[in-house]
Structure formats: C-alpha cells, structure tokens
Design a protein around this motif. Structure first.
Motif, PDB file in Angstrom:
ATOM      1  N   ALA A   1       0.906  -1.139  -0.045  1.00 35.35           N
ATOM      2  CA  ALA A   1       0.153  -0.008  -0.121  1.00 35.35           C
ATOM      3  C   ALA A   1       0.904   1.269  -0.017  1.00 35.35           C
ATOM      4  O   ALA A   1       0.632   2.283  -0.784  1.00 35.35           O
TER       5      ALA A   1
ATOM      6  N   LEU B   1      -1.879   3.004  -2.467  1.00 30.66           N
ATOM      7  CA  LEU B   1      -3.127   2.577  -2.527  1.00 30.66           C
ATOM      8  C   LEU B   1      -3.580   2.357  -1.098  1.00 30.66           C
ATOM      9  O   LEU B   1      -2.629   1.899  -0.507  1.00 30.66           O
ATOM     10  N   PRO B   2      -4.698   2.487  -0.838  1.00 29.00           N
ATOM     11  CA  PRO B   2      -5.227   2.260   0.522  1.00 29.00           C
ATOM     12  C   PRO B   2      -5.135   0.784   0.839  1.00 29.00           C
ATOM     13  O   PRO B   2      -5.418  -0.168  -0.073  1.00 29.00           O
TER      14      PRO B   2
ATOM     15  N   THR C   1      -6.972  -0.992   2.473  1.00 25.85           N
ATOM     16  CA  THR C   1      -8.261  -1.812   2.463  1.00 25.85           C
ATOM     17  C   THR C   1      -8.363  -2.187   0.857  1.00 25.85           C
ATOM     18  O   THR C   1      -9.123  -3.105   0.712  1.00 25.85           O
ATOM     19  N   VAL C   2      -8.162  -1.580  -0.424  1.00 27.90           N
ATOM     20  CA  VAL C   2      -8.397  -1.606  -1.293  1.00 27.90           C
ATOM     21  C   VAL C   2      -7.461  -3.016  -1.734  1.00 27.90           C
ATOM     22  O   VAL C   2      -8.083  -4.113  -2.389  1.00 27.90           O
ATOM     23  N   ILE C   3      -6.170  -3.099  -1.414  1.00 31.66           N
ATOM     24  CA  ILE C   3      -5.532  -4.324  -1.825  1.00 31.66           C
ATOM     25  C   ILE C   3      -5.873  -5.521  -0.999  1.00 31.66           C
ATOM     26  O   ILE C   3      -5.988  -6.631  -1.521  1.00 31.66           O
TER      27      ILE C   3
ATOM     28  N   GLY D   1      -9.132  -5.873  -0.165  1.00 26.85           N
ATOM     29  CA  GLY D   1     -10.233  -6.323  -0.982  1.00 26.85           C
ATOM     30  C   GLY D   1      -9.799  -7.113  -2.187  1.00 26.85           C
ATOM     31  O   GLY D   1     -10.690  -8.029  -2.497  1.00 26.85           O
ATOM     32  N   LEU D   2      -9.008  -6.648  -2.897  1.00 25.91           N
ATOM     33  CA  LEU D   2      -8.655  -7.558  -4.143  1.00 25.91           C
ATOM     34  C   LEU D   2      -8.094  -8.703  -3.975  1.00 25.91           C
ATOM     35  O   LEU D   2      -8.653  -9.864  -4.662  1.00 25.91           O
TER      36      LEU D   2
ATOM     37  N   ILE E   1     -13.325  -7.002  -3.961  1.00 25.99           N
ATOM     38  CA  ILE E   1     -13.335  -6.172  -4.978  1.00 25.99           C
ATOM     39  C   ILE E   1     -12.735  -6.727  -6.322  1.00 25.99           C
ATOM     40  O   ILE E   1     -11.511  -7.307  -6.159  1.00 25.99           O
TER      41      ILE E   1
ATOM     42  N   ALA F   1     -10.970  -2.798 -10.077  1.00 23.34           N
ATOM     43  CA  ALA F   1     -10.398  -1.291  -9.715  1.00 23.34           C
ATOM     44  C   ALA F   1      -9.350  -1.305 -10.604  1.00 23.34           C
ATOM     45  O   ALA F   1      -8.137  -1.648 -10.029  1.00 23.34           O
TER      46      ALA F   1
ATOM     47  N   ALA G   1      -6.071   0.393  -9.652  1.00 21.00           N
ATOM     48  CA  ALA G   1      -5.206  -0.335  -8.536  1.00 21.00           C
ATOM     49  C   ALA G   1      -4.480  -1.266  -9.175  1.00 21.00           C
ATOM     50  O   ALA G   1      -3.354  -1.676  -8.821  1.00 21.00           O
TER      51      ALA G   1
END
Length: 63
Positions: free
Chosen positions: A22, A27-28, A30-32, A34-35, A40, A43, A46
């Motif tokens: 991150a 990148l947040p 939380t996005v990583i 989630g992926l 997620i 994105a 991302a």
C-alpha cells in the motif's frame, strides 16, 4: 489463477505485507486487502499500479 490468487502469491513471494505494498503503490491497504479477498474485483487504477509494482503485466496479474 485469479487476480486475488496472483496478487497474494506475488506479495508473499516478494516478502511484503499489505501495508508495505500500500505504501509503495500509494493505494489504500483496504483496497489491496479487498482485491486479495475477492471482495473488490474491478479497480482498474489499482490493478495497473499493482502490476507496475510487481513488474508484471495487467493481463498476467488478472490471470
């Protein structure tokens, strides 16, 4: 392999935590996470940043 599986494999192979990735990709976390968990799935920004970070193509990362 799926995007989630490839992302986890690359991160662990490189010995990095989600937080380290991150920070390096701006990148947040939380996005990583989630992926990686599959919560997620699309994105594009991302995924492009993560592919650059790990030195692979977007197509390779997405499986």
């Amino acid at each position: 392999m799926s995007l989630a599986e490839n992302l986890v494999r690359l991160r662990i192979t490189d010995g990095q935590t989600i937080e380290q990735v991150a920070s390096a990709t701006r990148l947040p976390a939380t996005v990583i996470a989630g992926l990686e968990s599959g919560r997620i799935s699309s994105a594009h920004r991302a995924v492009r940043a993560l592919a650059r970070h790990f030195g692979v193509s977007v197509e390779t990362l997405e499986g």
